[in-house]
Write a protein that holds these residues in place. Sequence first.
Motif, PDB file in Angstrom:
ATOM      1  N   LEU A  39       0.797  -1.228   0.000  1.00 58.79           N
ATOM      2  CA  LEU A  39       0.000   0.000   0.000  1.00 58.79           C
ATOM      3  C   LEU A  39       0.831   1.281   0.000  1.00 58.79           C
ATOM      4  O   LEU A  39       0.279   2.378  -0.107  1.00 58.79           O
ATOM      5  CB  LEU A  39      -0.952   0.002   1.198  1.00 58.79           C
ATOM      6  N   TYR A  41       0.263   3.855  -2.529  1.00 56.98           N
ATOM      7  CA  TYR A  41      -1.062   4.480  -2.542  1.00 56.98           C
ATOM      8  C   TYR A  41      -1.239   5.557  -1.475  1.00 56.98           C
ATOM      9  O   TYR A  41      -2.346   6.015  -1.236  1.00 56.98           O
ATOM     10  CB  TYR A  41      -2.148   3.411  -2.374  1.00 56.98           C
ATOM     11  N   ILE A  98      -3.088   8.587  -2.516  1.00 55.84           N
ATOM     12  CA  ILE A  98      -4.512   8.312  -2.745  1.00 55.84           C
ATOM     13  C   ILE A  98      -5.243   8.191  -1.412  1.00 55.84           C
ATOM     14  O   ILE A  98      -6.326   8.759  -1.224  1.00 55.84           O
ATOM     15  CB  ILE A  98      -4.685   7.020  -3.582  1.00 55.84           C
ATOM     16  N   GLN A 114     -11.110  11.011  -4.961  1.00 55.99           N
ATOM     17  CA  GLN A 114      -9.743  10.963  -5.445  1.00 55.99           C
ATOM     18  C   GLN A 114      -9.620  11.365  -6.915  1.00 55.99           C
ATOM     19  O   GLN A 114      -9.114  12.403  -7.238  1.00 55.99           O
ATOM     20  CB  GLN A 114      -9.158   9.558  -5.221  1.00 55.99           C
TER      21      GLN A 114
END
Length: 239
Positions: free
Chosen positions: A123, A126, A129, A139
């Motif tokens: 992750l 990300y 995000i 997003q």
Amino acid sequence: MMGSIYADAKYQDVPVEEKERLFQEVKADMRWHTTLYGCYECGICVASCPSARFYDFSPRVYAQVMAREDVHTFYELLNDSMWDCSQCFSCTRCPRQNNPGGIITIMREVAVKNGLQSAKTALQAYSRIIYKVMSTGTQVAPDMLQPDFFPDWGPDVVKVSENLDSWRRAIPPETLHTTELAWDVSEQTQLELYLIWKLSGNLDIIETLDEGIFMILSEVMEELLEEHGYDLDEVEVII
Ligand code: SF4
Ligand code: SF4
């Protein structure tokens, strides 16, 4: 409990009790009983799975390994290939109503809640995000569909960006037309979002996963919550 289907099983140094503990946590999830109904080995899920086309990945393996309660292979899937699933749920075409994508959803949540290093690594890319979703509730806006913005989205994004005006007209909510508008969220919405993240325990999960984002988010949230009379440390988690 079964042995791993892989002769050269990885993670042999991880105690079986730990693998069993995590497996039982997946099984204890209330959605577990709606994901597995026996497998014909027909391969329909594999044929419909986009990730199976591009990675060494198979939804059928999840349906079978989880039904066999093979905790060793489960642990390998939990730490490796499950992050290749795109969560599209095409595999729910299964004639037995199995839901490999749903099993993976539960497994991912267990991996994140337990702060597994593999989850943190998967992750890491990300974090931007996660920050945007948690601070604005959204997003991607259509004007972000530019080839140089998301090169990993492949060649089709070039075609989309060339016809962006048509796409914008086709997408009804006005606020999703541009990043400027999509990310311009009302204070009331932000306040509600922050309380949801806090009360649902999601903020604690983020802390387990990425202390850096947790610090930034806490700072942003604290300020607004304080303005509205909330103390982030005193808001009780309800689950
Ligand atoms: S949800 Fe995951 S496993 Fe199911 S079809 Fe999509 S990518 Fe494949
Ligand atoms: S579609 Fe269903 S029955 Fe067929 S292989 Fe996949 S999980 Fe098994």
